[in-house]
Structures are given as structure tokens and as C-alpha cells.
Design an enzyme around this catalytic site. Structure first.
Site, short mmCIF file in Angstrom:
data_model
loop_
_atom_site.label_atom_id
_atom_site.label_comp_id
_atom_site.label_asym_id
_atom_site.label_seq_id
_atom_site.Cartn_x
_atom_site.Cartn_y
_atom_site.Cartn_z
CE1 TYR A 72 -4.15 1.98 0.75
CE2 TYR A 72 -2.62 3.32 1.53
CZ TYR A 72 -4.11 3.00 1.08
OH TYR A 72 -4.71 4.04 1.01
CG PHE A 124 -6.11 16.89 -24.38
CD1 PHE A 124 -6.21 16.47 -25.67
CD2 PHE A 124 -6.57 16.32 -23.40
CE1 PHE A 124 -6.60 15.06 -25.85
CE2 PHE A 124 -7.16 14.70 -23.56
CZ PHE A 124 -7.38 14.41 -24.77
CG ASP A 125 -10.95 16.44 -25.08
OD1 ASP A 125 -9.80 16.14 -24.60
OD2 ASP A 125 -11.62 15.66 -25.23
CG ASP A 215 -1.21 18.03 -21.45
OD1 ASP A 215 -0.86 16.97 -20.97
OD2 ASP A 215 -2.44 18.37 -21.75
CB ALA A 217 0.06 13.19 -23.58
CE LYS A 258 -3.61 10.15 -24.43
NZ LYS A 258 -3.63 11.15 -23.91
CG HIS A 450 -15.87 14.53 -27.57
ND1 HIS A 450 -15.73 15.52 -26.29
CD2 HIS A 450 -14.83 13.85 -27.67
CE1 HIS A 450 -14.55 15.29 -25.97
NE2 HIS A 450 -13.88 14.18 -26.66
#
Ligand code: PLP
Length: 458
Positions: A72, A124-125, A215, A217, A258, A450
Site C-alpha cells: 500500500y 487538450f479537451d 501537459d 502526454a 500515450k 462529444h
């Protein structure tokens, strides 16, 4: 004879995929309310919905999975991941999360408040979603070249320094928690950001006392483009380039689905101990204890190996050259695509592909549905559906580009699949003048519509 290019891997395990008939696909689409997210994967022959979590792990990653430590707190797998992330990025503080948007949720809970503005390059969305959910605004400072699909500028993910400075000048410092650099820039076509630009963003941001976050990715794909395209970078390794790139930031959010080469996972990595401590509290509430944050020990073990594999030149060459192979085929067939070809996907320009469909009837969505009917291939709309409504006026937002994204999963399909995809797109292109009706919205949620929107023929 010059030897042709060949992939630096061989295949050890295969997964069967199935063809269907046009009649079946038409029926399935109707049942799915003309939303490709609602299809069952068994109804799809080649799935280009996303490159997120859809890649193939290596034998080394599967081996690492078996050695995962499920403690844990303080597990060995966490320590392996932490030391790998620090070696590649230079960031010493690590918080695992269950995926990239969870990293955004945790970090933005610390940094973003109502009324703030977050400048960056085509957020990004989910990133925009997490900013707007906090009643803050994302301001797009991407260079104008990014919105001309025929402009061959090599770094179309770059931030326009004048636009950024304008944001810094027109808002009080307390309302600008950070500048967000997305590498590569997904929303504008998987386009890279140059090291020179990142460095300049850092210098400008320092002048105004604003932190810089990534960001990240597709950070490894970005580094590959830097190596290939930026002056003076050819001789440097991908890992050296990554290290320099991250040295210009205060921290990063990561979607491990990604360039982590795993099927699920994410993390936050940081320089600043104070931000780390605040983010730790949110990690515990939202994700789990700070040494696993929603990830199994075995998944952290596989991720540590994946990050190393994703930052090797031979892997990146096979990855990027396959996407380029598909893009070049489409160009050969006369199909309008975004150029230069991006890192993880080929983006088809729906506005010039389907000139008879008005923007109110979602041309990129219409093209995606036609391609599915043609050949069982699933892409994704990067256009008006994705752009959502303005949070205040509730009007549709019409983005500058209306694109169908064909995202290529990592190490998953062969170039025969690429040939099949290119032929299918070409077939739709041949009959484009017969496509005269698009789609209308029947039902939609308040944000990120979307994913769940219901459509019908217009
Ligand atoms: C995928 C992605 C995210 C969100 O990550 P998830 O793992 O899907 O939650 C954020 N930013 C960028 C640029 C991405 O590509």
C-alpha cells in the site's frame, strides 16, 4: 541495393480482429446514435479512435508486471517509477494518478481558481474541461501557422510569444497560475513544439513571474521531432533532449496511456516541494495514497519500463515513420490532410473534403461516420462537437479547423493496415460529392459532449 526500413521489433502474440458488412455497420451506427464512442469494439475492424492506452506492451513490460510490488505504501514499484521519472525529466517529486485527467484534477485543485486564465498552446479537451469546471479560462496562444493545414512550418505546436505576453500584460499576476505547454500539441494536429520556443516561453514567463507546466502526454514524440527537425539537435539522444525540455518547466502532468506505453495510468512530476505537499492532499482524496495514486504496483512497474522504451530513437523512428507512411499515402491519393504529418495521428481536413456539409451539420463527424460505413475504420472528430459550447453564452464554438483524426496505436498495426486505411479514405473521397447531408444533435450533456452526444441524420 539500399536496404528498406524495417521495424526494430518482432511480434510475439497476436489478437484477431473481424471484418463486417456495410449493412451491419449501417445498423450498428444507428443503434449507436451516430456517435462512434458508442460502438462495441467488436464492431470495429481497425480502431483509430485514439492512441491512448491502445498500444502493445513489450515482453520486458509484461515481465516487469509480474515483479510488481503491491504494498500500500512505499512499494518498490513506486520507487522504480520515481527514479525513472526523475532520470528522464529531472523532476524529483512524483504523484501517480489513475490517468492524465486525474493528474490535471489534482494539480489544478492546487493551482487554478475561479476567474483565473491559463494561457497555452491549444489545450487538450480534458485540460480545458478541468480549467472551465473551476470557472477559469484557457487562452489559446498557438502560432497562427498551426491553423493553415498546408503550411509546412516544422513546429506548428509553438506558442506565439506576442500572444502570450499580451495575456501576461492584460491580467494581474495573481490570476495567471501558470502557462501550460502541451507537447506535442494534440488539438492542433500532433504538432511539435521546438526547444527554442519552450526556452523562450520560460524566459518570458520568468520576466512576469509565472510558472511553466507541461501537459506531456507525447513528450517523447515531441523530443523525436526536435531531434529530427531542430538545428543542432541531430547528434543528441532523445533522453538528453527530454531532460533539457523539462528543465524549462516547474512540473508536468502525464497521461501514461500515450508515451508511457501502458494501457492505463498517469502522474504529476514536480520541482516545487510546496506544490507537491498541497497536491499530495488532493491525491489522497481523489486517487489514493501518494505512492500509488490509483495505480496497481505492477502497472507502475510496467510504466517505468515503458518510459525508458518510449525514449529510445529506434522505437520512435518506427512509430513516427508509420504515421508518416499513412499520411503520405493519403497525400498521394489527393486527400486533404494536415501537413506536416503529426506524431501520433493523421488529421484529415473535413472542411475541404466535404464542402457540401455546413458547419452546423458537423462535417468532421460526418466524415468519420462515412469512413466507418466504408470500411469498419473508427476515427474521431476533432471539430465543433469536441469544441463544445461557450460556457457562458452556450453557443456552439466553431474551431478554426474541422478535422477527422486517425490516431495510430503504438506497436499495434502493420503497414498493410495503413494501406487498407488509405484505400478506404480514398474511396470515400471519390464519392465525396454524393455526401450532401450531415448530422444534428438530439441530446447532449453540459460539458465534454462529444463522448456521449446523441445524433441523427440532419
Ligand atoms: C490524453 C491526454 C490527456 C488526458 O489524459 P487521460 O489519460 O486520457 O486522462 C491530457 N492531455 C493530453 C495532451 C492528452 O493527449
Amino acid at each position: 541495393m539500399k536496404l528498406p526500413y524495417a521495424e526494430p521489433f518482432r511480434i510475439k502474440m497476436v489478437e484477431n480482429i473481424q471484418q463486417s458488412t456495410r449493412e451491419q455497420r449501417e445498423q450498428w451506427l444507428k443503434e449507436a446514435d451516430y456517435n462512434l464512442f458508442n460502438l462495441k469494439s467488436s464492431q470495429v475492424f481497425i480502431d483509430l479512435l485514439t492512441d491512448s492506452g491502445t498500444g502493445a506492451m513489450s515482453d520486458q513490460q509484461w515481465a516487469a508486471l509480474m515483479t510488481g510490488d503491491e504494498s500500500y505504501a512505499g512499494s518498490r514499484s513506486f520507487q522504480e517509477l520515481q527514479s525513472t521519472v526523475e532520470r528522464i525529466t529531472g523532476f524529483p517529486y512524483l504523484l501517480p494518478t489513475h490517468q492524465g485527467r486525474a493528474a490535471e484534477n489534482v494539480l489544478f485543485s492546487v493551482l487554478v481558481k475561479e476567474g483565473d486564465v491559463v494561457p497555452g498552446n491549444s489545450h487538450f479537451d480534458t485540460t480545458k474541461g478541468h480549467i472551465e469546471f473551476r470557472k477559469a479560462h484557457a487562452i489559446d496562444c498557438t502560432i497562427d501557422e498551426a491553423f493553415d493545414i498546408n503550411d509546412l512550418y516544422p513546429f506548428k505546436g509553438n506558442i506565439d510569444l506576442n500572444k502570450l505576453e499580451e495575456v501576461y500584460k492584460s491580467h494581474p499576476k495573481e490570476n495567471i497560475p501558470f502557462c501550460l505547454v502541451t507537447v506535442t500539441c494534440n488539438s492542433s494536429g500532433g504538432q511539435p513544439v521546438s526547444l527554442e520556443n519552450i526556452k523562450a516561453v520560460r524566459e518570458l514567463s520568468n520576466k512576469y513571474g509565472i510558472p511553466v507546466y507541461f501537459d506531456s502526454a507525447r513528450f517523447a514524440e515531441n523530443a523525436y521531432f526536435v531531434q529530427q527537425r531542430e538545428e543542432g539537435q541531430k547528434e543528441r539522444s532523445i533522453k538528453e533532449i527530454c531532460k533539457e525540455m523539462f528543465s524549462y518547466g516547474d512540473g508536468m502532468t502525464m497521461s501514461s496511456k500515450k508515451d508511457g506505453l501502458v494501457n492505463i495510468g498517469g502522474f504529476i512530476a514536480l520541482n516545487n516541494q510546496e506544490v507537491f505537499e498541497k497536491a499530495s492532499n488532493f491525491t489522497i482524496i481523489y486517487e489514493g495514497f501518494i505512492t500509488y495514486g490509483g495505480m496497481a504496483g505492477r502497472d507502475m512497474a510496467a510504466l517505468a519500463v515503458g518510459l525508458d522504451e518510449a525514449t529510445e530513437s529506434a522505437y520512435l523512428e518506427s512509430r513516427i515513420s508509420q504515421v508518416e507512411y499513412l499520411g503520405n499515402k493519403l497525400i498521394e491519393y489527393g486527400v486533404p490532410v494536415q501537413k506536416p504529418i503529426g506524431g501520433h495521428a493523421v488529421f484529415v481536413d473535413a472542411l475541404s473534403f466535404l464542402p457540401n456539409i455546413s458547419r452546423e451539420e458537423f462535417p468532421a463527424q460526418t466524415l468519420g461516420l462515412e469512413l466507418y460505413i466504408e470500411a469498419g475504420i473508427r476515427g474521431v472528430e476533432i471539430g465543433t462537437l469536441l469544441a463544445d459550447r461557450d460556457p457562458e453564452t452556450r453557443e456552439n464554438r466553431y474551431p478554426k479547423l474541422e478535422l477527422l483524426r486517425l490516431a495510430i496505436p503504438r506497436r499495434t498495426y502493420t503497414n498493410n493496415h495503413m494501406d487498407y486505411i488509405a484505400a478506404a479514405v480514398s474511396n470515400v473521397y471519390e464519392r465525396r460529392n454524393d455526401i450532401t447531408k450531415g448530422y444534428k444533435i438530439v441530446k447532449e450533456p453540459a460539458i465534454l459532449r462529444h463522448f456521449t452526444v446523441k445524433l441523427d441524420k440532419a
